[in-house]
Design an enzyme around this catalytic site. Structure first.
Site, mmCIF file in Angstrom:
data_model
loop_
_atom_site.group_PDB
_atom_site.id
_atom_site.type_symbol
_atom_site.label_atom_id
_atom_site.label_comp_id
_atom_site.label_asym_id
_atom_site.label_seq_id
_atom_site.Cartn_x
_atom_site.Cartn_y
_atom_site.Cartn_z
ATOM 1 N N GLU A 165 -8.432 -42.894 46.784
ATOM 2 C CA GLU A 165 -9.722 -43.586 46.703
ATOM 3 C C GLU A 165 -9.682 -44.364 45.403
ATOM 4 O O GLU A 165 -9.690 -43.781 44.324
ATOM 5 C CB GLU A 165 -10.859 -42.565 46.752
ATOM 6 C CG GLU A 165 -12.224 -43.193 46.953
ATOM 7 C CD GLU A 165 -12.827 -43.651 45.642
ATOM 8 O OE1 GLU A 165 -12.690 -44.868 45.313
ATOM 9 O OE2 GLU A 165 -13.421 -42.827 44.948
ATOM 10 N N CYS A 224 -18.174 -45.155 41.867
ATOM 11 C CA CYS A 224 -17.360 -46.057 42.682
ATOM 12 C C CYS A 224 -18.123 -46.630 43.869
ATOM 13 O O CYS A 224 -17.697 -47.640 44.440
ATOM 14 C CB CYS A 224 -16.105 -45.342 43.167
ATOM 15 S SG CYS A 224 -16.422 -43.844 44.125
ATOM 16 N N PHE A 233 -7.227 -48.744 40.455
ATOM 17 C CA PHE A 233 -6.336 -49.423 41.386
ATOM 18 C C PHE A 233 -4.912 -49.512 40.846
ATOM 19 O O PHE A 233 -3.943 -49.277 41.578
ATOM 20 C CB PHE A 233 -6.884 -50.819 41.674
ATOM 21 C CG PHE A 233 -6.144 -51.533 42.764
ATOM 22 C CD1 PHE A 233 -6.415 -51.272 44.090
ATOM 23 C CD2 PHE A 233 -5.158 -52.453 42.450
ATOM 24 C CE1 PHE A 233 -5.722 -51.922 45.096
ATOM 25 C CE2 PHE A 233 -4.458 -53.106 43.452
ATOM 26 C CZ PHE A 233 -4.743 -52.843 44.780
#
Length: 467
Positions: free
Chosen positions: A242, A276, A224
Site C-alpha cells: 500500500e 494515505c 512509493f
C-alpha cells in the site's frame, strides 16, 4: 553477502523523540545487517512453532491481546501521542480500532479454514470428493509506517498469526515503541515469543529482510520509492503493498453542503493530514463552489493546532520538523506558481496549521503527489464528466469520496472513479477494518483488511479422494 548490505558491526541506538516537545523519550537498539540475517534464520525455525498452534489457540491469543489492549487503552493512547504525535482523541480512536482488528483476526483464525470442492460439478468427478484448506505461507516480513503506528501493525501481524505464520516485523524508525508494545501484549496473551521478531534498523537491514530467499511474503505500507525498491529486490515471493494515495472528494450541487464540509475538514486534517486516504483534492460543482469554499475555510480556521495531549486540540504535530518544512515548501511552490493560499500554512517546528489552497496548477507537486500533510486543494468543476477526469488525474488511487443526493449519480460516479474504494456521502478517509483496503492503479498490490490480508498470507492446499 553483497557489499551493498555491509554496515558497521555495531549499529547506533535509535533515539525516539516526543513529536511535540522534541525531547528524547527512549533509545532502542538497532540491528546490523549481520544480526538481521541471523534473525531471519531464527525466524524460519519459528515457522514450525507458528504453524503448529491450533486455530483455537491462535484465536485465544489474539482475543487475549485485544482484551489487554482494551484494558490499557489510555496508557497506550498516551504512548501514541508522544511517539507519533497524534492528538489524544485520535490516539484513543486508533487504540479502539486496533482492538477491533485483533478481534477480527481471532475470528478469521476460526472461520476461514477452507472449503469443500464440488468435484461432481464436472463429468468424471462423480467418484471424487475433497476440499481445500488454507495453510500458512511460512515466514512473512511486515514493514509498517508511522502514521498508524499501532493499528497498521495489527493489520499485518493479526492476520499473519491467524494464518499460522511467523513474522519479521520492521516498524517505522519514528515509532518503534508502539510496535514493541503490541508484540509484548501478544506474548503476554500466550504467543510463543519467537513467532514475531522485531527487527529495527536502516534501509540496508530492510533490504536484507526483503531479499532473503526463505521469506515467503513481504507486506509493506509506506512510500512509493521504497515500494519500488522492494519490488526490484525482493525476488520471487508474494508482495502486498500500500503505497499511498492522493484522494479526491467530489461535491455536487445537490449535496448536503454542511455534511460535505464537516466530513471533508475532518478527512483533510485528521492526524495532521498524515493519512494515505485523507482528502487532498476537493472538487466542488461550480454553482455551489463559493458557498462551500467559504464554509470550508471558516470550519478549517476553527481547528485548534497545538499540544496533542489536550482534548481540545484538533491538529497536532507532524512526524518531524523536517516533514513540516517539506510540506511548507510545497505550499510556497504552489503559491509561486499562481495558487492562492486562503488560510493556514503557518510553520512552527513540527506544527503546520491546516492550509487550504485554490487555483493550484495541475503541474504542482501538491496536485500530482501525495502531500501527507495538513494541506488541501479546493477547486471547482463544471460537469460530472470533468469532475471524474480531474478525480482520476493521479497515478495513486486508494479511495475517493462523493457527496450527492442523487443515488443514480452516486453509483455512476463511483463506477467511473479509479480507486480501491469510493465512499458516498462520506469523506475519502472512512475505513472499516473489516473491508478490503488497497488501491486500483500504479503500484498497488494486494489488499489489507483482516479477511483479505489473511487470504494473502495463507495458501490453498487441495486434497482429493477418489472412491
Amino acid at each position: 553477502m553483497s557489499d551493498t548490505l555491509t554496515t558497521p558491526q555495531q549499529a547506533d541506538d535509535l533515539v525516539v523523540l516526543d513529536k511535540f516537545t522534541g525531547e528524547q523519550i527512549a533509545a532502542v537498539s538497532q540491528f546490523t545487517v549481520e544480526q538481521a540475517l541471523d534473525a531471519i534464520d531464527d525466524a524460519e525455525i519459528a515457522t514450525a512453532t507458528a504453524a503448529a498452534l491450533p486455530r483455537h489457540e491462535r484465536a485465544a491469543i489474539l482475543e487475549g491481546a485485544a482484551a489487554l489492549l482494551h484494558e490499557r487503552s489510555e496508557s497506550v493512547a498516551e504512548l501514541i501521542v508522544s511517539e507519533a504525535g497524534k492528538t489524544i482523541r485520535q490516539a484513543r480512536k486508533e487504540v479502539s480500532r486496533a482492538v477491533n482488528t485483533l478481534r477480527l483476526s481471532a475470528a478469521e483464525a476460526l472461520r476461514n479454514a477452507g472449503e469443500v470442492i464440488p468435484f461432481d460439478s464436472f463429468p468424471g468427478g462423480e467418484n471424487r470428493q475433497g476440499w481445500f484448506s488454507r495453510e500458512p505461507l511460512g515466514l512473512i516480513v511486515a514493514i509498517t509506517p508511522y502514521n498508524d503506528a499501532l493499528n497498521l501493525v495489527a493489520h499485518k501481524i493479526g492476520p499473519a498469526i491467524a494464518g499460522g505464520n511467523a513474522v519479521l516485523l520492521k516498524p517505522a524508525q519514528q515509532t518503534p515503541l508502539t510496535a514493541q508494545l503490541l508484540v509484548d501484549l501478544l506474548v503476554e496473551a500466550g504467543l510463543p515469543d519467537n513467532v514475531i521478531t522485531i527487527v529495527r534498523g536502516n534501509r540496508y537491514v530492510a533490504q536484507a529482510l526483503v531479499q532473503a530467499r526463505n521469506v515467503r511474503m513481504v507486506s509493506f505500507t509506506g512510500g512509493f520509492a521504497t515500494g519500488q525498491a522492494i519490488a526490484a529486490t525482493a525476488g520471487i515471493k508474494k508482495l502486498a503493498m500500500e503505497l499511498g494515495g492522493n484522494a479526491p472528494v467530489l461535491v455536487f450541487a445537490d449535496a448536503d453542503l454542511d455534511l460535505a464540509v464537516e466530513a471533508s475538514v475532518s478527512g483533510a486534517f485528521w492526524a495532521a493530514g498524515q493519512n494515505c486516504i485523507g482528502a487532498q483534492r476537493i472538487l466542488v460543482e461550480r454553482s455551489v463552489f463559493p458557498a462551500f469554499l467559504k464554509s470550508f475555510v471558516a470550519a478549517t480556521e476553527k481547528l485548534v493546532t497545538g499540544n496533542p495531549r489536550l482534548d481540545a486540540t484538533d491538529v497536532g504535530p507532524m512526524i518531524s520538523a523536517q516533514s513540516a518544512e517539506a510540506a511548507s515548501a510545497k505550499i510556497h511552490e504552489a503559491v509561486a506558481d499562481g495558487a492562492a493560499l486562503l488560510t493556514g500554512g503557518e510553520l512552527n517546528g513540527s506544527l503546520l496549521t491546516p492550509a487550504v489552497l485554490t487555483g493550484v496548477p495541475r503541474t504542482c507537486r501538491l496536485w500530482e503527489e501525495e502531500v501527507f500533510a495538513p494541506i488541501v486543494i479546493v477547486e471547482p468543476f463544471d460537469d460530472e464528466q470533468s469532475a471524474i477526469i480531474s478525480a482520476n488525474d493521479s497515478e495513486y488511487a486508494l479511495q475517493a469520496g462523493v457527496f450527492t443526493s442523487d443515488l443514480n449519480r452516486a453509483l455512476r460516479v463511483a463506477g467511473a472513479i479509479e480507486a480501491g474504494g469510493v465512499m458516498i456521502n462520506d469523506s475519502s478517509d472512512y475505513r472499516l477494518d473489516a473491508m478490503p483496503f488497497g488501491g486500483s492503479k500504479y503500484g498497488s498490490m494486494g489488499r489489507e483488511g483482516v479477511r483479505f490480508a489473511y487470504e494473502e498470507m495463507t495458501q490453498p492446499k487441495v486434497v482429493a479422494i477418489s472412491r
